[in-house]
Design a protein around this motif. Structure first.
Motif, short mmCIF file in Angstrom:
data_model
loop_
_atom_site.label_atom_id
_atom_site.label_comp_id
_atom_site.label_asym_id
_atom_site.label_seq_id
_atom_site.Cartn_x
_atom_site.Cartn_y
_atom_site.Cartn_z
N GLU A 1 47.13 48.27 32.29
CA GLU A 1 47.40 49.96 32.44
C GLU A 1 47.10 50.75 33.37
O GLU A 1 47.24 50.75 34.99
CB GLU A 1 47.77 50.69 31.72
CG GLU A 1 48.46 50.64 30.53
CD GLU A 1 47.96 51.66 28.88
OE1 GLU A 1 49.25 52.64 29.20
OE2 GLU A 1 47.12 52.16 28.75
N THR A 2 45.92 49.88 34.31
CA THR A 2 45.50 50.49 35.42
C THR A 2 45.98 50.12 36.67
O THR A 2 46.34 49.15 37.15
CB THR A 2 43.37 49.75 35.38
OG1 THR A 2 42.72 50.11 34.41
CG2 THR A 2 42.60 50.28 36.64
N ASP A 3 46.08 50.88 37.51
CA ASP A 3 46.34 50.84 38.55
C ASP A 3 45.73 50.28 39.99
O ASP A 3 44.34 50.81 39.89
CB ASP A 3 46.54 52.45 39.61
CG ASP A 3 47.57 52.30 40.90
OD1 ASP A 3 46.73 51.97 42.16
OD2 ASP A 3 49.00 52.11 40.07
N THR A 4 46.14 49.15 40.84
CA THR A 4 45.27 48.45 41.40
C THR A 4 44.42 49.32 42.47
O THR A 4 43.55 48.81 43.29
CB THR A 4 46.31 47.35 41.85
OG1 THR A 4 46.96 46.89 40.98
CG2 THR A 4 45.95 46.48 43.40
N GLU A 5 45.32 50.39 43.29
CA GLU A 5 44.36 50.96 43.45
C GLU A 5 43.40 51.67 43.54
O GLU A 5 42.00 51.46 44.20
CB GLU A 5 45.36 52.41 44.76
CG GLU A 5 44.64 53.12 45.69
CD GLU A 5 46.11 54.02 45.60
OE1 GLU A 5 45.01 54.51 46.72
OE2 GLU A 5 46.56 54.66 44.65
N VAL A 6 43.56 52.12 42.21
CA VAL A 6 41.95 52.60 41.49
C VAL A 6 41.52 51.24 41.21
O VAL A 6 40.26 51.63 41.82
CB VAL A 6 42.17 53.11 40.15
CG1 VAL A 6 41.39 53.72 39.47
CG2 VAL A 6 43.87 54.58 40.30
N LEU A 7 41.61 50.31 41.14
CA LEU A 7 40.38 49.38 41.06
C LEU A 7 39.78 48.98 42.01
O LEU A 7 38.72 48.57 42.39
CB LEU A 7 41.20 47.98 40.26
CG LEU A 7 40.28 46.94 40.03
CD1 LEU A 7 39.01 47.01 39.32
CD2 LEU A 7 41.37 45.21 39.65
N ASN A 8 40.77 48.98 43.54
CA ASN A 8 40.38 48.20 44.47
C ASN A 8 39.23 49.62 45.08
O ASN A 8 38.20 49.32 45.44
CB ASN A 8 41.64 48.12 45.95
CG ASN A 8 42.54 47.10 45.19
OD1 ASN A 8 41.38 46.47 44.95
ND2 ASN A 8 43.77 47.35 45.94
N LEU A 9 39.58 51.13 44.71
CA LEU A 9 38.35 52.19 44.89
C LEU A 9 37.19 52.13 44.28
O LEU A 9 36.01 52.29 45.05
CB LEU A 9 39.76 53.48 45.32
CG LEU A 9 40.46 54.24 45.32
CD1 LEU A 9 41.08 54.99 44.82
CD2 LEU A 9 39.50 54.20 47.14
N ALA A 10 37.33 51.45 42.71
CA ALA A 10 36.17 51.16 42.07
C ALA A 10 35.34 49.68 43.27
O ALA A 10 33.86 50.08 42.64
CB ALA A 10 36.59 51.20 40.93
N LEU A 11 35.67 49.19 43.23
CA LEU A 11 35.07 48.13 43.62
C LEU A 11 34.38 48.17 44.67
O LEU A 11 33.67 47.93 45.66
CB LEU A 11 36.10 47.07 43.96
CG LEU A 11 36.48 45.61 43.15
CD1 LEU A 11 37.62 45.07 43.40
CD2 LEU A 11 35.11 45.27 41.75
N GLU A 12 35.32 49.05 45.79
CA GLU A 12 34.63 49.66 47.09
C GLU A 12 33.37 50.87 46.68
O GLU A 12 32.62 50.66 47.68
CB GLU A 12 35.42 50.44 47.74
CG GLU A 12 35.36 51.37 49.60
CD GLU A 12 36.24 51.55 49.93
OE1 GLU A 12 35.65 52.23 51.57
OE2 GLU A 12 37.53 51.80 50.01
N LEU A 13 33.67 51.12 45.77
CA LEU A 13 32.37 52.15 45.56
C LEU A 13 30.90 51.91 45.14
O LEU A 13 30.24 51.22 45.93
CB LEU A 13 32.77 53.02 44.33
CG LEU A 13 31.79 53.60 43.45
CD1 LEU A 13 31.02 54.99 44.04
CD2 LEU A 13 32.28 54.44 41.85
N ILE A 14 32.06 50.12 44.69
CA ILE A 14 30.16 49.63 44.21
C ILE A 14 29.59 49.08 45.00
O ILE A 14 28.35 48.49 45.14
CB ILE A 14 31.14 48.30 43.34
CG1 ILE A 14 31.03 49.38 41.71
CG2 ILE A 14 29.76 47.44 42.81
CD1 ILE A 14 31.85 48.31 40.53
N ALA A 15 30.77 48.46 45.83
CA ALA A 15 29.62 48.00 47.36
C ALA A 15 29.19 49.09 48.28
O ALA A 15 27.94 48.19 48.35
CB ALA A 15 31.20 47.21 48.37
#
Length: 362
Positions: free
Chosen positions: A141-155
């Motif tokens: 269910e996770t929106d792709t945009e949210v996953l990308n934001l999370a990956l950006e945060l981690i980076a």
């Protein structure tokens, strides 16, 4: 990511905010304790004013029991385009958020595998997450945009993303984080009523084992309350090992030779299994564990001594892979243990001796 909201300005929330603010993200800080938010803002973690429009990402950094209500409230208020939490338990908060009518599409559970014994905004550092795993638990269910934001945060925080199922994560942290905390506290508790003479004999071993026992009890009660089943399962297995070890030690105290032999076998089995398990702990930068050798150097407790010994090692091209300090009881001195590649031992020892350092033979 241009804007972010951090809800909860403790160690993890403030550290994330410091990392983001240091990389040009405009960070807003919220906390039910306004003084903590002001403290975090004064440290340079952002502003304690609420955002006037939805931010790109809201980071909920509150104890596990409060994650779902805080997330649901933030979603109802439309504070962000995407939401994630950084609690150390993942399965329960996700299920509770759904029960509260929250939106699973714009939410992603996460857990940075980093921390300190100290808590609160004053313990925070912008580099707390650098090189550390940061678990993400997306669903279909996770929106792709949210996953990308999370990956950006981690980076932006310098961490390393690791994708896991939420319940598998909870079982894993029960083994590598939650149970060790309890065991460390149990060992440290033995010192509470110990004779002062015994306590004065404490060396590096007991310091290593009990380091995390200095953690905040209230915080750990909340964490363990959110993940009791998996922790209890592992403690039950440890209890079985303890029972076996007790029986083996009793046998070693027996006058019967056969029983003593069985006791030796039982203790050796525990120790060898410990060797095998310890060998699986990842080494430097998450790579396979490397076999280092230790060079122990006598060092006085004066300003600049560590810097001098590191400079002397660097001057002969030896990289210090790890370091520990063993303080001498009742003296202003101790031994610094320098872990280096085996091939560098002779070079380092020779160079340090030439520069006047005293080497302790291992």
């Amino acid at each position: 990511m241009r804007t972010a909201l951090v809800v909860g300005t403790g160690l993890i929330g403030t550290s994330a905010a410091l990392a983001l603010a240091g990389r040009g993200v405009r960070v807003h800080l919220l906390d039910r304790d306004a003084e903590r938010a002001r403290t975090a803002a004064a440290l340079g973690a952002g502003t304690d004013r609420e955002p006037e429009e939805p931010v790109d990402l809201a980071i909920v950094a509150v104890p596990p029991a409060h994650v779902a209500p805080v997330l649901a409230d933030a979603q109802r208020r439309g504070l962000a385009r995407g939401y994630l939490d950084v609690a150390s338990v993942k399965g329960g908060p996700r299920r509770e958020l759904r029960d509260l009518g929250g939106d699973p599409v714009s939410y992603l559970g996460s857990h940075p595998m980093s921390g300190r014994e100290q808590t609160g905004p004053l313990a925070a550092t912008a580099d707390l997450f650098e090189g550390r795993p940061w678990v993400l638990t997306p669903t279909t269910e996770t929106d792709t945009e949210v996953l990308n934001l999370a990956l950006e945060l981690i980076a932006l925080c310098g961490a390393v993303p690791v994708v896991m199922d939420a319940d598998a994560h909870d079982r894993a942290v029960a083994l590598v984080s939650h149970t060790p905390q309890l065991l460390s506290s149990m060992i440290a508790a033995r010192l509470e009523s110990a004779d002062e003479t015994a306590v004065r004999l404490c060396g590096q071993g007991i310091r290593d084992v009990t380091r995390i026992a200095a953690s905040d009890p209230a915080m750990w009660v909340e964490i363990l309350s959110a993940n009791p089943g998996p922790v209890a399962d592992i403690l039950a297995e440890v209890a079985g090992d303890l029972d076996e070890a007790v029986r083996a030690l009793r046998a070693l105290d027996s006058a019967d030779e056969d029983k003593r032999g069985g006791g030796v076998a039982g203790i050796e089995s525990v120790l060898r299994r410990g060797n095998s398990g310890r060998a699986r702990v990842p080494g430097k930068h998450g790579q396979a564990p490397a076999a280092y050798q230790t060079v122990a150097v006598l060092i006085s407790d004066r300003p600049g001594e560590l810097a001098r010994i590191f400079a002397d090692a660097g001057a002969v091209g030896v990289n210090i892979e790890d370091v520990r300090i063993e303080h001498a009881t009742g003296q202003q001195a101790g031994h610094v243990q320098l872990m280096v590649d085996p091939g560098a031992v002779a070079v380092l020892e020779g160079a340090l001796r030439d520069r006047g350092w005293s080497i302790r033979q291992q």
